[in-house]
Design an enzyme around this catalytic site. Sequence first.
Site, PDB file in Angstrom:
ATOM      1  N   ARG A 191     -11.107  18.000  10.270  1.00 22.59           N
ATOM      2  CA  ARG A 191     -10.822  16.903  10.257  1.00 22.59           C
ATOM      3  C   ARG A 191      -8.800  16.548  10.829  1.00 22.59           C
ATOM      4  O   ARG A 191      -8.436  16.200  11.658  1.00 22.59           O
ATOM      5  CB  ARG A 191     -10.269  15.960   8.900  1.00 22.59           C
TER       6      ARG A 191
ATOM      7  N   ASP B 160      -2.691  14.749   7.099  1.00 20.73           N
ATOM      8  CA  ASP B 160      -1.877  13.134   6.056  1.00 20.73           C
ATOM      9  C   ASP B 160      -0.440  13.356   4.862  1.00 20.73           C
ATOM     10  O   ASP B 160      -0.502  13.208   4.116  1.00 20.73           O
ATOM     11  CB  ASP B 160      -3.101  12.187   5.271  1.00 20.73           C
TER      12      ASP B 160
ATOM     13  N   LYS C   7       0.120  10.604  13.616  1.00 26.58           N
ATOM     14  CA  LYS C   7       1.373  11.429  12.494  1.00 26.58           C
ATOM     15  C   LYS C   7       1.587  13.335  12.293  1.00 26.58           C
ATOM     16  O   LYS C   7       1.511  13.800  13.637  1.00 26.58           O
ATOM     17  CB  LYS C   7       0.102  11.549  11.470  1.00 26.58           C
TER      18      LYS C   7
ATOM     19  N   GLU D  77       5.050   9.368  14.204  1.00 29.04           N
ATOM     20  CA  GLU D  77       4.927   9.066  12.412  1.00 29.04           C
ATOM     21  C   GLU D  77       5.430   9.990  12.101  1.00 29.04           C
ATOM     22  O   GLU D  77       4.153  10.856  11.203  1.00 29.04           O
ATOM     23  CB  GLU D  77       3.139   8.277  12.510  1.00 29.04           C
TER      24      GLU D  77
ATOM     25  N   GLU E 140     -10.199   4.664   8.867  1.00 35.11           N
ATOM     26  CA  GLU E 140     -10.388   4.687   7.181  1.00 35.11           C
ATOM     27  C   GLU E 140     -10.718   3.176   7.507  1.00 35.11           C
ATOM     28  O   GLU E 140     -10.681   1.947   6.425  1.00 35.11           O
ATOM     29  CB  GLU E 140      -8.941   4.346   6.666  1.00 35.11           C
TER      30      GLU E 140
ATOM     31  N   ASN F 169      -3.400  -1.348   7.716  1.00 40.13           N
ATOM     32  CA  ASN F 169      -4.580  -2.347   6.933  1.00 40.13           C
ATOM     33  C   ASN F 169      -4.536  -3.657   6.829  1.00 40.13           C
ATOM     34  O   ASN F 169      -4.109  -4.578   6.328  1.00 40.13           O
ATOM     35  CB  ASN F 169      -5.455  -1.037   5.532  1.00 40.13           C
TER      36      ASN F 169
ATOM     37  N   GLU G  37       7.314  21.510  -3.402  1.00 40.44           N
ATOM     38  CA  GLU G  37       6.215  22.364  -2.493  1.00 40.44           C
ATOM     39  C   GLU G  37       5.895  23.444  -2.848  1.00 40.44           C
ATOM     40  O   GLU G  37       4.399  23.616  -3.090  1.00 40.44           O
ATOM     41  CB  GLU G  37       6.659  22.943  -1.226  1.00 40.44           C
TER      42      GLU G  37
ATOM     43  N   GLU H 246       3.801   9.400  -0.638  1.00 41.10           N
ATOM     44  CA  GLU H 246       2.799   8.989  -1.312  1.00 41.10           C
ATOM     45  C   GLU H 246       2.183  10.886  -1.836  1.00 41.10           C
ATOM     46  O   GLU H 246       1.308  10.671  -2.669  1.00 41.10           O
ATOM     47  CB  GLU H 246       1.280   8.964   0.173  1.00 41.10           C
TER      48      GLU H 246
ATOM     49  N   GLU I 173       0.738  -0.999  -0.081  1.00 45.33           N
ATOM     50  CA  GLU I 173      -0.011  -0.063   0.184  1.00 45.33           C
ATOM     51  C   GLU I 173       1.255   1.836   0.230  1.00 45.33           C
ATOM     52  O   GLU I 173       2.161   1.189   0.682  1.00 45.33           O
ATOM     53  CB  GLU I 173      -1.109   0.129   1.553  1.00 45.33           C
ATOM     54  N   ARG I 174       0.292   2.391  -1.406  1.00 43.52           N
ATOM     55  CA  ARG I 174       1.372   3.188  -1.577  1.00 43.52           C
ATOM     56  C   ARG I 174       3.442   2.948  -0.968  1.00 43.52           C
ATOM     57  O   ARG I 174       3.817   3.731  -0.706  1.00 43.52           O
ATOM     58  CB  ARG I 174       1.024   4.232   0.144  1.00 43.52           C
TER      59      ARG I 174
HETATM   60  C1  GCU Z   1      -3.408   7.237   4.377  1.00 45.10           C
HETATM   61  C2  GCU Z   1      -3.070   6.463   2.775  1.00 45.10           C
HETATM   62  C3  GCU Z   1      -3.807   5.546   3.443  1.00 45.10           C
HETATM   63  C4  GCU Z   1      -3.412   4.472   4.278  1.00 45.10           C
HETATM   64  C5  GCU Z   1      -3.407   5.455   5.582  1.00 45.10           C
HETATM   65  C6  GCU Z   1      -2.536   5.307   7.179  1.00 45.10           C
HETATM   66  O1  GCU Z   1      -4.697   7.946   4.464  1.00 45.10           O
HETATM   67  O2  GCU Z   1      -3.866   6.561   1.799  1.00 45.10           O
HETATM   68  O3  GCU Z   1      -3.218   4.414   2.247  1.00 45.10           O
HETATM   69  O4  GCU Z   1      -3.184   3.444   4.884  1.00 45.10           O
HETATM   70  O5  GCU Z   1      -3.020   7.000   5.247  1.00 45.10           O
HETATM   71  O6  GCU Z   1      -2.021   5.842   7.701  1.00 45.10           O
HETATM   72  O7  GCU Z   1      -3.991   4.438   7.981  1.00 45.10           O
END
Ligand code: GCU
Length: 663
Positions: free
Chosen positions: A328, A357, A352, A379, A278, A195, A495, A385, A152-153
């Site tokens: 958010r 994000d 984070k 984090e 999410e 995830n 940027e 990404e 992912e990413r």
């Molecule tokens: C971002 C990202 C997701 C990831 C999420 C996370 O939203 O796009 O792919 O799962 O961060 O940090 O959990």
Amino acid sequence: MPLPVPVLAEGVDPAWLPPAAFEPLGTRRTLIRGSGPMVETVHGEVADAVARFGGRVVRDPEPGDGMSYDLVLELTGASGDEGFACGRQDGTTTVTASGRRGLLYGLFHVVRLGEDAFRGEWAREVHQPAAALRMVDHWDNVAVHPVMGQVERGYSGGSLFWADGRARGELERVRAYGRLLAACGINAVAVNNVNVHRTEARLLTDRIGEVAALADALRPYGIRTHLSVTFTAPIVLAGLETADPLDARVREWWARATADVYAAIPDFGGYVVKADSEGQPGPFTYGRSHADGANMLAAALAPHGGTVHWRAFVYNHRQDWRDRTTDRARAAYDHFVPLDGKFADNAVLQVKHGPMDFQVREPVSPVLGAMPRTRLALELQATQEYTGQQRHVCWLGPMWSEVLRFRPEAESSVGESAARGGGLVAVSNVGDDPFWTGHPLAQANLYTFGRLAWQPGADPGRLLDEWIGLTFPGASRRLAAGLHAVLDGSWQTYEKYTAPLGVGWMVQPGHHYGPSVDGYEYSPWGTYHFADRDGIGVDRSAATGTGYAAQYAKPWSEVYESPDTCPDELLLFFHHMSYGHMLHNGKTVIQHIYDTHFKGVTEVEEARETWASLADLVDPARHARVAERYEEQLRSAREWRDQVNSYFFRKSGVADAHGRRIY
Ligand code: GCU
């Protein structure tokens, strides 16, 4: 027996540990004292170097052997201490450590110093990592996910660990990865995505052997293995009807499952959890708090010395764009700050760096200064990404350093409190690509992260030069200066040609590559810029906006509250401003947008030229890979420039003061 250095398959880049970086060490006489597995790792490193370069290595000689040594590496104990002392006297450089990993880090310190390690005399210096936990989180899936793929990413090919539902079993490559991580100070790896899908859930139980094999490969380089788990594991893996963290059967199940994990991996690090976020399940389903959830897992891990990393990335992703009351940016603070002091000692809240994000520019998350009685981990995202996906050069060292040095309250900086608390974490940018990170220059991000986790106050520019020195040993001045030039400043360049003044999110939805100014404007994800014909930005002031600015302690709550004091680069994050508003930099908002977008593209053109000029100094494969990516970066930067400039020209009707071409 010395542990052999991992052998890289043909074509795999040695990154910041090319054999030539070991030449100063390899030509010398080295004495190694001490015992235990980590000494074997260190011995293997030195043995490999001396075999290449003609030096000598001796292990624990009889007293009075009469030999003199250029380097003595001595382990004096077996503690968990990761520090080492290093000095040089009477022609001998000495590294001593009382803990296993310390000796390894001392060795890599000597490698970093190169010839300087063997010059002159210097007093004993003590080196100690600021943070006990310095981790990379892999968002790797075991089975290929229909939308997110293997990683992912991930922008560096497949996963080093998993392929098509199985463990890859390429443990030599995993060992080599562990070695690279150790050489920049990283000591923990989470091996699967936060995830946690169905297949991945089973890593915790019947597939734990596959995780154990990775842990075995990483351990000799001082790396502990962590696992992302799903909060509903008791339901999906054991058929319980609930995952309620206060239910005795659920707690018992976790305790047993965790004991089994430790039977397979005695030095297992712990769990990483994304809950109520999410679409991932969590304690909210059962009317429980995040502290209840985290503490249940902490209780299961505590008898074994493990830690739960509970993520604070919790927000409503099913928002209505018409609803101006939900922000958010506020979410993590609103959810977690009331829980300060309620988390177990071995529960770490992983936050984070920004409230949204991983955008190219965000303020530092207010959570990082608001939970003094909770162990917080910071984090960061090494995988790019939102910062060019490893097709663009974007060295994040300066951004991370800004975050780490930020003082949310008077007492300590973000770096100091994360180091004291739960540590520093980066989402990994590594995959099975021959250059590890897809873009060869993106290696600098991972290296810099590791070194900043060790020393959050370090000057990132110095770390960049360190990376250049190791990766390109013996680089000429021209090469070193060229590399420095194309990397340093690349974050600000990115940027400039993307989203202006902290507003963020003007990306293509879903995959997040390339511009789409309104891509997220009417979406449920809570990511709006509110541009209209008069102005742009989100009013997050306490007086007239969402109140987010008030989540900061003073002075920041006051600094951010007013456009007069808010720093330009965050202005549109905190305020909705007219296009004609005059920035501190002496330009109007609209002229700043035009100017930075033109300038950003020019800077990419210059960097591309600089890179082209280094062709005779860089090995052809690496040079070609970077050159090819510069073509894409330039194409993409122009697209960004033209879409963003055209969009705001059309909205505002204000012409560019310099009459440049806007479509
Ligand atoms: C971002 C990202 C997701 C990831 C999420 C996370 O939203 O796009 O792919 O799962 O961060 O940090 O959990």
